[in-house]
Design a protein around this motif. Structure first.
Motif, mmCIF file in Angstrom:
data_model
loop_
_atom_site.group_PDB
_atom_site.id
_atom_site.type_symbol
_atom_site.label_atom_id
_atom_site.label_comp_id
_atom_site.label_asym_id
_atom_site.label_seq_id
_atom_site.Cartn_x
_atom_site.Cartn_y
_atom_site.Cartn_z
ATOM 1 N N MET A 21 0.735 -1.123 0.063
ATOM 2 C CA MET A 21 0.129 0.200 -0.094
ATOM 3 C C MET A 21 1.025 1.307 0.345
ATOM 4 O O MET A 21 0.142 2.417 -1.053
ATOM 5 C CB MET A 21 -0.711 0.261 0.762
ATOM 6 C CG MET A 21 -1.683 -0.903 1.277
ATOM 7 S SD MET A 21 -2.910 -0.709 2.343
ATOM 8 C CE MET A 21 -4.571 -2.576 2.406
ATOM 9 N N ALA A 22 1.935 1.468 1.073
ATOM 10 C CA ALA A 22 2.879 2.681 0.990
ATOM 11 C C ALA A 22 3.312 2.547 -0.568
ATOM 12 O O ALA A 22 3.016 4.019 -1.196
ATOM 13 C CB ALA A 22 3.656 2.324 2.035
ATOM 14 N N PHE A 28 -3.709 12.372 9.431
ATOM 15 C CA PHE A 28 -3.454 10.858 9.487
ATOM 16 C C PHE A 28 -4.107 10.719 8.022
ATOM 17 O O PHE A 28 -5.470 10.025 7.984
ATOM 18 C CB PHE A 28 -3.941 10.270 10.823
ATOM 19 C CG PHE A 28 -3.913 10.853 11.866
ATOM 20 C CD1 PHE A 28 -2.036 9.500 12.306
ATOM 21 C CD2 PHE A 28 -3.460 11.469 12.182
ATOM 22 C CE1 PHE A 28 -1.834 10.358 13.099
ATOM 23 C CE2 PHE A 28 -3.206 12.122 14.090
ATOM 24 C CZ PHE A 28 -2.174 11.733 13.923
ATOM 25 N N ASP A 29 -2.923 9.462 6.838
ATOM 26 C CA ASP A 29 -3.667 8.391 6.388
ATOM 27 C C ASP A 29 -3.365 7.485 7.113
ATOM 28 O O ASP A 29 -2.887 6.388 6.406
ATOM 29 C CB ASP A 29 -2.967 8.461 4.995
ATOM 30 C CG ASP A 29 -3.546 7.701 4.126
ATOM 31 O OD1 ASP A 29 -4.321 7.228 3.794
ATOM 32 O OD2 ASP A 29 -2.363 7.691 2.979
ATOM 33 N N ALA A 30 -4.889 7.376 7.977
ATOM 34 C CA ALA A 30 -4.977 6.236 8.350
ATOM 35 C C ALA A 30 -5.864 5.805 9.217
ATOM 36 O O ALA A 30 -6.932 6.824 9.179
ATOM 37 C CB ALA A 30 -3.806 5.684 9.921
ATOM 38 N N TYR A 68 -10.293 11.584 -1.493
ATOM 39 C CA TYR A 68 -10.380 11.083 -0.919
ATOM 40 C C TYR A 68 -11.422 9.719 -1.238
ATOM 41 O O TYR A 68 -11.464 8.711 -1.705
ATOM 42 C CB TYR A 68 -10.006 10.560 0.620
ATOM 43 C CG TYR A 68 -10.271 9.458 1.226
ATOM 44 C CD1 TYR A 68 -9.510 8.407 1.574
ATOM 45 C CD2 TYR A 68 -11.521 9.486 2.057
ATOM 46 C CE1 TYR A 68 -9.558 7.052 2.035
ATOM 47 C CE2 TYR A 68 -11.966 8.040 2.716
ATOM 48 C CZ TYR A 68 -11.293 6.903 3.055
ATOM 49 O OH TYR A 68 -11.025 6.060 4.204
ATOM 50 N N ARG A 69 -12.737 10.458 -0.743
ATOM 51 C CA ARG A 69 -14.164 9.831 -1.278
ATOM 52 C C ARG A 69 -13.990 9.441 -2.892
ATOM 53 O O ARG A 69 -14.450 7.850 -3.688
ATOM 54 C CB ARG A 69 -14.702 10.888 -0.878
ATOM 55 C CG ARG A 69 -16.299 10.333 -1.493
ATOM 56 C CD ARG A 69 -17.661 11.099 -1.309
ATOM 57 N NE ARG A 69 -17.365 12.790 -1.841
ATOM 58 C CZ ARG A 69 -17.397 13.321 -3.133
ATOM 59 N NH1 ARG A 69 -18.616 12.473 -4.080
ATOM 60 N NH2 ARG A 69 -17.206 13.959 -4.041
ATOM 61 N N LEU A 70 -13.426 10.598 -3.991
ATOM 62 C CA LEU A 70 -13.926 9.544 -5.055
ATOM 63 C C LEU A 70 -12.320 9.186 -6.019
ATOM 64 O O LEU A 70 -12.853 8.229 -6.156
ATOM 65 C CB LEU A 70 -13.268 10.837 -5.929
ATOM 66 C CG LEU A 70 -13.970 12.351 -5.982
ATOM 67 C CD1 LEU A 70 -13.546 13.082 -6.745
ATOM 68 C CD2 LEU A 70 -15.550 11.716 -6.584
ATOM 69 N N HIS A 71 -11.433 8.811 -4.841
ATOM 70 C CA HIS A 71 -10.032 7.621 -5.223
ATOM 71 C C HIS A 71 -10.335 6.085 -4.727
ATOM 72 O O HIS A 71 -10.853 5.356 -5.154
ATOM 73 C CB HIS A 71 -8.941 8.276 -4.332
ATOM 74 C CG HIS A 71 -7.753 7.539 -4.668
ATOM 75 N ND1 HIS A 71 -7.190 7.033 -5.666
ATOM 76 C CD2 HIS A 71 -6.576 7.300 -3.995
ATOM 77 C CE1 HIS A 71 -5.990 6.564 -6.300
ATOM 78 N NE2 HIS A 71 -5.565 6.938 -4.988
ATOM 79 N N SER A 72 -10.922 6.334 -3.552
ATOM 80 C CA SER A 72 -11.725 5.095 -3.221
ATOM 81 C C SER A 72 -13.000 4.959 -3.931
ATOM 82 O O SER A 72 -12.950 3.026 -4.570
ATOM 83 C CB SER A 72 -12.867 5.867 -1.823
ATOM 84 O OG SER A 72 -11.157 6.052 -0.511
ATOM 85 N N ASN A 79 -9.324 3.222 3.999
ATOM 86 C CA ASN A 79 -10.034 2.002 2.747
ATOM 87 C C ASN A 79 -8.115 2.103 2.393
ATOM 88 O O ASN A 79 -7.283 2.802 2.236
ATOM 89 C CB ASN A 79 -10.508 2.892 1.784
ATOM 90 C CG ASN A 79 -12.646 2.177 1.433
ATOM 91 O OD1 ASN A 79 -12.425 1.048 2.730
ATOM 92 N ND2 ASN A 79 -12.442 3.088 2.122
ATOM 93 N N HIS A 80 -8.036 1.025 1.653
ATOM 94 C CA HIS A 80 -6.328 0.506 1.439
ATOM 95 C C HIS A 80 -6.201 1.137 0.336
ATOM 96 O O HIS A 80 -4.577 1.486 0.203
ATOM 97 C CB HIS A 80 -6.733 -0.830 1.280
ATOM 98 C CG HIS A 80 -7.493 -1.245 -0.715
ATOM 99 N ND1 HIS A 80 -8.950 -1.109 -0.779
ATOM 100 C CD2 HIS A 80 -7.027 -0.721 -2.276
ATOM 101 C CE1 HIS A 80 -8.840 -1.180 -2.278
ATOM 102 N NE2 HIS A 80 -7.755 -1.292 -2.475
ATOM 103 N N ASN A 81 -7.301 2.133 -0.251
ATOM 104 C CA ASN A 81 -6.476 2.821 -1.403
ATOM 105 C C ASN A 81 -5.400 3.874 -0.848
ATOM 106 O O ASN A 81 -4.516 4.823 -1.366
ATOM 107 C CB ASN A 81 -7.437 3.081 -2.865
ATOM 108 C CG ASN A 81 -8.568 4.095 -2.091
ATOM 109 O OD1 ASN A 81 -9.637 3.023 -1.822
ATOM 110 N ND2 ASN A 81 -8.839 4.773 -1.174
ATOM 111 N N GLY A 82 -5.901 4.530 0.666
ATOM 112 C CA GLY A 82 -5.538 5.904 1.166
ATOM 113 C C GLY A 82 -6.117 6.793 0.335
ATOM 114 O O GLY A 82 -6.161 6.683 -0.023
ATOM 115 N N TRP A 83 -5.024 8.160 1.064
ATOM 116 C CA TRP A 83 -5.262 9.447 -0.297
ATOM 117 C C TRP A 83 -4.807 9.175 -1.451
ATOM 118 O O TRP A 83 -3.871 8.824 -1.524
ATOM 119 C CB TRP A 83 -4.694 10.603 1.310
ATOM 120 C CG TRP A 83 -5.608 10.552 2.699
ATOM 121 C CD1 TRP A 83 -5.999 9.919 3.032
ATOM 122 C CD2 TRP A 83 -4.969 11.738 3.234
ATOM 123 N NE1 TRP A 83 -6.779 10.908 4.211
ATOM 124 C CE2 TRP A 83 -5.761 11.766 4.533
ATOM 125 C CE3 TRP A 83 -4.113 12.461 3.256
ATOM 126 C CZ2 TRP A 83 -5.622 12.274 5.683
ATOM 127 C CZ3 TRP A 83 -3.704 13.412 4.257
ATOM 128 C CH2 TRP A 83 -4.305 13.886 5.430
#
Length: 415
Positions: free
Chosen positions: A57-58, A190-192, A251-255, A219-223
């Motif tokens: 993920m990182a 926090f991307d956590a 973040y919402r759109l990315h998720s 979520n796993h995709n993060g920011w």
């Protein structure tokens, strides 16, 4: 100084050389960056943990950063460590590294040994170094890793026992850096998971203007780092509140682009409002402390707790507005409840949530429910927090009574 350049073909990487004119220009920028005061310096403290070792993920987020990279006015500075294995093969797992994120590659700035990334000294040193080396008008700190709320904290360095950084430790790290630099952040993000608790808001109040975090899982995709960095580059006069909104919305759109449609929450919180909320919480808690001693009151409190919107069984975090509302109606402290709720409404300037969380208002708090085997341990950790004295007493007493009830629900009076 070494550089790592990703060439046009994605499977080809060259180490230690600069292979094209744009990379050469980028390297020149790198040497000049520390001498120029940028608009923004973004410090990213990336505790890879098993999130990187098992799922990369990182590395996925670093690839997003490299799609844009730093510019004359925007410094993107990254520290990596804490994972047994990295998906990007030029990132070593046996030592921490500091990088300047450039378009298409990372520029290695420093290797700093194998210190524990869950320690205050390690984070504090990175913050101090980053501020001193990359001066800017505005600073942002992003903490990447596991998030387990105010009890079990943040991080998860696999190479040093995966103990996480307790909230007191995180606070100490920020204090150490501030004592040297006398510099605060526009945003701490926090991307956590689970890091928008009031305890955390209060602990960070002296070190940043805004907190961007989620009360629930991330979520796993993060920011969406590409959008975040692009926004900073395209709008160098971007204010911190607007940047916070961009982080939340992207973040919402990315998720959703990654198929994640549920359990989406992120918020932007004004940290200068933290003391007002905690002051209101103190008065509210004093009323509840007077009520909790009787069996009927305790059972009602326990019942109300089960009706509240909560997050992540292992963290036992609950929406504070919802919790205060249930208790306020049951125990006759609606005036104190309204004061809490008004203070939270004033503090949360932007909040995104999906329909599964109808009651969420953007700030959670610890209140025991699920993790019964650790109630006493967690209460002991909780007492060390810089937080409302009466609320800490309430948590301690409630936890003790919960343990003293047997499996049949028979109440054992406190001596």
């Amino acid at each position: 100084m070494q550089s790592y350049t990703t060439c046009k073909h994605p499977s080809i990487k060259k180490r230690g050389i600069i292979s094209n004119p744009s990379a050469m220009l980028s390297a020149m920028h790198t040497r000049l960056f520390p001498k120029l005061k940028a608009r923004y310096t973004v410090l990213i403290y990336m505790v890879g943990s098993d999130l990187e070792t098992n799922y990369e993920m990182a590395s996925g987020d670093i690839r997003e950063m490299m799609e844009v990279g730093s510019s004359w006015g925007i410094h993107i500075v990254l520290e990596t460590g804490g994972a047994k294995k990295w998906g990007l093969d030029f990132i070593p797992s046996d030592r921490k590294c500091r990088w300047l994120v450039q378009c298409g590659h990372l520029q290695l700035l420093q290797e700093t040994g194998n210190a524990n990334m869950d320690m205050a000294e390690t984070l504090g040193d990175f913050i101090t170094w980053g501020i001193q080396q990359y001066p800017a008008e505005n600073y942002v700190l992003i903490l990447w890793g596991h998030g387990l709320g105010p009890i079990d904290g943040f991080g998860g360095d696999e190479l040093h026992g995966n103990h996480k950084m307790k909230l007191v430790t995180l606070q100490n790290a920020l204090q150490r850096a501030y004592q040297v630099t006398q510099t605060t952040f526009r945003i701490i993000g926090f991307d956590a998971c689970n890091m928008a608790g009031l305890e955390i808001v209060y602990a960070l109040r002296h070190y940043a203007e805004y907190l961007v975090a989620s009360v629930d899982y991330t979520n796993h995709n993060g920011w969406d780092y590409k959008t975040i960095i692009e926004s900073l580059r395209q709008m160098p006069a971007l204010t911190a509140p607007k940047l916070g909104e961009i982080i939340v919305n992207s973040y919402r759109l990315h998720s959703r682009e990654h198929g994640e449609l549920q359990d989406l929450q992120q918020g932007v919180i004004r940290l200068d409002k933290a003391e007002r909320i905690v002051h209101a919480l103190e008065a509210w808690s004093q009323v509840l402390l007077e009520r909790i001693a009787s069996e009927d009151s305790f059972d009602l409190m326990r019942h109300d707790r089960t009706r509240c919107e909560d997050y992540a069984e292992e963290t036992d975090m609950v929406d504070l507005v919802d919790l205060s509302g249930h208790f306020g109606r049951s125990f006759g402290c609606m005036q104190e409840t309204h004061t809490i709720q008004e203070a939270i409404e004033d503090a949360v300037i932007y909040h995104m949530k999906t329909p599964e969380h109808p009651k969420a208002k953007g700030i959670s708090i610890y209140f025991p429910k699920q993790d019964q085997g650790r109630f006493i341990e967690k209460s002991m950790i909780y007492q060390h927090h810089d937080f409302s004295v009466s609320y800490k007493k309430l948590i301690d007493l409630y936890s003790l009574i919960m343990i003293k009830k047997d499996y049949n629900g028979i109440y054992h009076h406190m001596k």
